[in-house]
Write a protein that holds these residues in place. Structure first.
Motif, PDB file in Angstrom:
ATOM      1  N   ASN A 185       0.727   6.935  -7.724  1.00 45.66           N
ATOM      2  CA  ASN A 185       0.712   7.922  -6.650  1.00 45.66           C
ATOM      3  C   ASN A 185       0.961   7.229  -5.316  1.00 45.66           C
ATOM      4  O   ASN A 185       0.226   6.331  -4.938  1.00 45.66           O
ATOM      5  CB  ASN A 185      -0.644   8.637  -6.653  1.00 45.66           C
ATOM      6  N   LYS A 186       2.017   7.651  -4.611  1.00 44.15           N
ATOM      7  CA  LYS A 186       2.327   7.068  -3.296  1.00 44.15           C
ATOM      8  C   LYS A 186       1.769   7.899  -2.156  1.00 44.15           C
ATOM      9  O   LYS A 186       1.894   7.534  -1.001  1.00 44.15           O
ATOM     10  CB  LYS A 186       3.834   6.902  -3.143  1.00 44.15           C
ATOM     11  N   GLY A 187       1.157   9.030  -2.486  1.00 42.92           N
ATOM     12  CA  GLY A 187       0.585   9.879  -1.454  1.00 42.92           C
ATOM     13  C   GLY A 187       1.635  10.700  -0.741  1.00 42.92           C
ATOM     14  O   GLY A 187       2.800  10.757  -1.141  1.00 42.92           O
ATOM     15  N   VAL A 188       1.209  11.336   0.334  1.00 43.82           N
ATOM     16  CA  VAL A 188       2.069  12.215   1.118  1.00 43.82           C
ATOM     17  C   VAL A 188       2.091  11.689   2.544  1.00 43.82           C
ATOM     18  O   VAL A 188       1.054  11.554   3.173  1.00 43.82           O
ATOM     19  CB  VAL A 188       1.508  13.655   1.097  1.00 43.82           C
ATOM     20  N   VAL A 201      -9.412  -2.136  -3.245  1.00 43.11           N
ATOM     21  CA  VAL A 201      -8.712  -0.854  -3.106  1.00 43.11           C
ATOM     22  C   VAL A 201      -7.275  -0.939  -3.635  1.00 43.11           C
ATOM     23  O   VAL A 201      -6.766   0.013  -4.210  1.00 43.11           O
ATOM     24  CB  VAL A 201      -8.762  -0.321  -1.649  1.00 43.11           C
ATOM     25  N   LEU A 202      -6.640  -2.096  -3.481  1.00 40.56           N
ATOM     26  CA  LEU A 202      -5.261  -2.232  -3.955  1.00 40.56           C
ATOM     27  C   LEU A 202      -5.186  -2.454  -5.465  1.00 40.56           C
ATOM     28  O   LEU A 202      -4.087  -2.465  -6.031  1.00 40.56           O
ATOM     29  CB  LEU A 202      -4.538  -3.336  -3.190  1.00 40.56           C
ATOM     30  N   ASP A 203      -6.327  -2.592  -6.116  1.00 37.16           N
ATOM     31  CA  ASP A 203      -6.375  -2.578  -7.580  1.00 37.16           C
ATOM     32  C   ASP A 203      -6.472  -1.150  -8.100  1.00 37.16           C
ATOM     33  O   ASP A 203      -6.259  -0.896  -9.278  1.00 37.16           O
ATOM     34  CB  ASP A 203      -7.575  -3.380  -8.092  1.00 37.16           C
ATOM     35  N   VAL A 247      -2.349   3.943   0.273  1.00 42.47           N
ATOM     36  CA  VAL A 247      -3.313   3.448   1.261  1.00 42.47           C
ATOM     37  C   VAL A 247      -2.768   3.650   2.680  1.00 42.47           C
ATOM     38  O   VAL A 247      -3.470   4.164   3.559  1.00 42.47           O
ATOM     39  CB  VAL A 247      -3.656   1.963   1.009  1.00 42.47           C
ATOM     40  N   MET A 248      -1.526   3.264   2.904  1.00 40.71           N
ATOM     41  CA  MET A 248      -0.959   3.406   4.255  1.00 40.71           C
ATOM     42  C   MET A 248      -0.814   4.873   4.649  1.00 40.71           C
ATOM     43  O   MET A 248      -1.097   5.235   5.797  1.00 40.71           O
ATOM     44  CB  MET A 248       0.380   2.670   4.348  1.00 40.71           C
ATOM     45  N   ASN A 249      -0.399   5.727   3.716  1.00 39.44           N
ATOM     46  CA  ASN A 249      -0.298   7.155   4.031  1.00 39.44           C
ATOM     47  C   ASN A 249      -1.665   7.748   4.348  1.00 39.44           C
ATOM     48  O   ASN A 249      -1.785   8.608   5.226  1.00 39.44           O
ATOM     49  CB  ASN A 249       0.395   7.914   2.908  1.00 39.44           C
ATOM     50  N   MET A 250      -2.698   7.282   3.658  1.00 36.17           N
ATOM     51  CA  MET A 250      -4.051   7.773   3.937  1.00 36.17           C
ATOM     52  C   MET A 250      -4.501   7.333   5.325  1.00 36.17           C
ATOM     53  O   MET A 250      -5.146   8.095   6.037  1.00 36.17           O
ATOM     54  CB  MET A 250      -5.021   7.270   2.862  1.00 36.17           C
ATOM     55  N   ILE A 251      -4.145   6.117   5.718  1.00 37.55           N
ATOM     56  CA  ILE A 251      -4.491   5.634   7.054  1.00 37.55           C
ATOM     57  C   ILE A 251      -3.721   6.413   8.124  1.00 37.55           C
ATOM     58  O   ILE A 251      -4.284   6.811   9.145  1.00 37.55           O
ATOM     59  CB  ILE A 251      -4.187   4.126   7.187  1.00 37.55           C
ATOM     60  N   LEU A 252      -2.436   6.661   7.877  1.00 41.76           N
ATOM     61  CA  LEU A 252      -1.569   7.275   8.888  1.00 41.76           C
ATOM     62  C   LEU A 252      -1.652   8.794   8.944  1.00 41.76           C
ATOM     63  O   LEU A 252      -1.507   9.384  10.017  1.00 41.76           O
ATOM     64  CB  LEU A 252      -0.113   6.857   8.628  1.00 41.76           C
ATOM     65  N   GLU A 253      -1.845   9.442   7.794  1.00 38.80           N
ATOM     66  CA  GLU A 253      -1.802  10.909   7.722  1.00 38.80           C
ATOM     67  C   GLU A 253      -2.972  11.468   6.912  1.00 38.80           C
ATOM     68  O   GLU A 253      -2.765  12.176   5.919  1.00 38.80           O
ATOM     69  CB  GLU A 253      -0.490  11.350   7.063  1.00 38.80           C
ATOM     70  N   PRO A 254      -4.226  11.181   7.297  1.00 37.06           N
ATOM     71  CA  PRO A 254      -5.347  11.626   6.468  1.00 37.06           C
ATOM     72  C   PRO A 254      -5.432  13.145   6.297  1.00 37.06           C
ATOM     73  O   PRO A 254      -5.759  13.624   5.210  1.00 37.06           O
ATOM     74  CB  PRO A 254      -6.578  11.061   7.169  1.00 37.06           C
ATOM     75  N   ALA A 255      -5.127  13.914   7.320  1.00 41.23           N
ATOM     76  CA  ALA A 255      -5.203  15.374   7.209  1.00 41.23           C
ATOM     77  C   ALA A 255      -4.152  15.903   6.229  1.00 41.23           C
ATOM     78  O   ALA A 255      -4.443  16.771   5.400  1.00 41.23           O
ATOM     79  CB  ALA A 255      -5.039  16.027   8.579  1.00 41.23           C
ATOM     80  N   GLU A 274       2.392   2.504  12.319  1.00 41.90           N
ATOM     81  CA  GLU A 274       2.748   1.969  11.005  1.00 41.90           C
ATOM     82  C   GLU A 274       2.496   0.474  10.946  1.00 41.90           C
ATOM     83  O   GLU A 274       2.015  -0.047   9.930  1.00 41.90           O
ATOM     84  CB  GLU A 274       4.202   2.295  10.655  1.00 41.90           C
ATOM     85  N   ALA A 275       2.806  -0.247  12.026  1.00 37.41           N
ATOM     86  CA  ALA A 275       2.586  -1.696  12.054  1.00 37.41           C
ATOM     87  C   ALA A 275       1.094  -2.017  11.949  1.00 37.41           C
ATOM     88  O   ALA A 275       0.697  -2.962  11.258  1.00 37.41           O
ATOM     89  CB  ALA A 275       3.172  -2.297  13.332  1.00 37.41           C
ATOM     90  N   GLN A 276       0.256  -1.228  12.615  1.00 37.32           N
ATOM     91  CA  GLN A 276      -1.185  -1.452  12.534  1.00 37.32           C
ATOM     92  C   GLN A 276      -1.716  -1.117  11.137  1.00 37.32           C
ATOM     93  O   GLN A 276      -2.548  -1.858  10.593  1.00 37.32           O
ATOM     94  CB  GLN A 276      -1.913  -0.616  13.590  1.00 37.32           C
ATOM     95  N   ALA A 277      -1.236  -0.029  10.560  1.00 35.23           N
ATOM     96  CA  ALA A 277      -1.656   0.328   9.198  1.00 35.23           C
ATOM     97  C   ALA A 277      -1.240  -0.752   8.212  1.00 35.23           C
ATOM     98  O   ALA A 277      -1.981  -1.088   7.281  1.00 35.23           O
ATOM     99  CB  ALA A 277      -1.076   1.680   8.800  1.00 35.23           C
ATOM    100  N   ARG A 278      -0.066  -1.308   8.419  1.00 30.60           N
ATOM    101  CA  ARG A 278       0.410  -2.393   7.539  1.00 30.60           C
ATOM    102  C   ARG A 278      -0.471  -3.635   7.695  1.00 30.60           C
ATOM    103  O   ARG A 278      -0.757  -4.336   6.717  1.00 30.60           O
ATOM    104  CB  ARG A 278       1.870  -2.729   7.864  1.00 30.60           C
TER     105      ARG A 278
END
Length: 159
Positions: free
Chosen positions: A52-55, A101-103, A110-118, A146-150
């Motif tokens: 799952n790559k998220g939304v 978490v990356l396991d 993970v990055m999509n959750m950080i950037l677009e939680p709603a 995106e750079a900070q989330a990365r």
């Protein structure tokens, strides 16, 4: 006057009943007690879903074999600034523990959750399950780039 006296008497009675000293089932609550829900399914925080790559805006993340320590240090600073209010490294808190978490999740998720939680909460089934597991506590949008989330993602690789 009699009505006021009856209301006061009722309020005192309710107060005494609510303070009866009897324990309820929340007195022995242990957030780390079980990894299984009552229906036998694994909790969302323990579930492994690397497909799952998220939304959200992140569709592909390439992780170098070697961890970028400078980026990870930046991510640690950001994590300590924005995330520790709800997330601990080793323990569940208001949100899931971040160690490993990356396991359990893809880097994109993970990055999509950080950037677009709603958006994730609205459209991603796993994010919805996490929301329910953590008592309806939605993840806050911290407004990271995106750079900070990365960078935060790179920090997670060190845990």
């Amino acid at each position: 006057m009699k009505t006021i006296f009856n209301l006061i008497l009722l309020a005192v009675g309710l107060l005494l009943a609510s303070c009866s000293g009897q324990k309820d089932n929340t007195d022995n609550f242990d957030i780390n007690k079980s990894t299984r829900k009552e229906d036998g399914q694994v909790k969302a925080s323990e579930r492994i879903d690397l497909e799952n790559k998220g939304v959200g805006p992140i569709q592909d993340v390439m992780l170098a074999e070697e961890i970028d320590l400078d980026r990870a240090k930046e991510g640690e600073v950001l994590f300590n600034q924005y995330c520790v209010i709800c997330h601990k490294v080793n323990d569940k808190f208001i949100g899931p523990a971040m160690k490993g978490v990356l396991d359990r999740r893809s880097p994109e998720w993970v990055m999509n959750m950080i950037l677009e939680p709603a958006k994730m909460l609205k459209e991603d089934p796993l994010a919805k399950d996490l929301f329910m597991e953590f008592n309806g506590s939605p993840m806050s949008d911290m407004g990271l780039s995106e750079a900070q989330a990365r960078a935060v993602l790179e920090y997670f690789r060190t845990l």
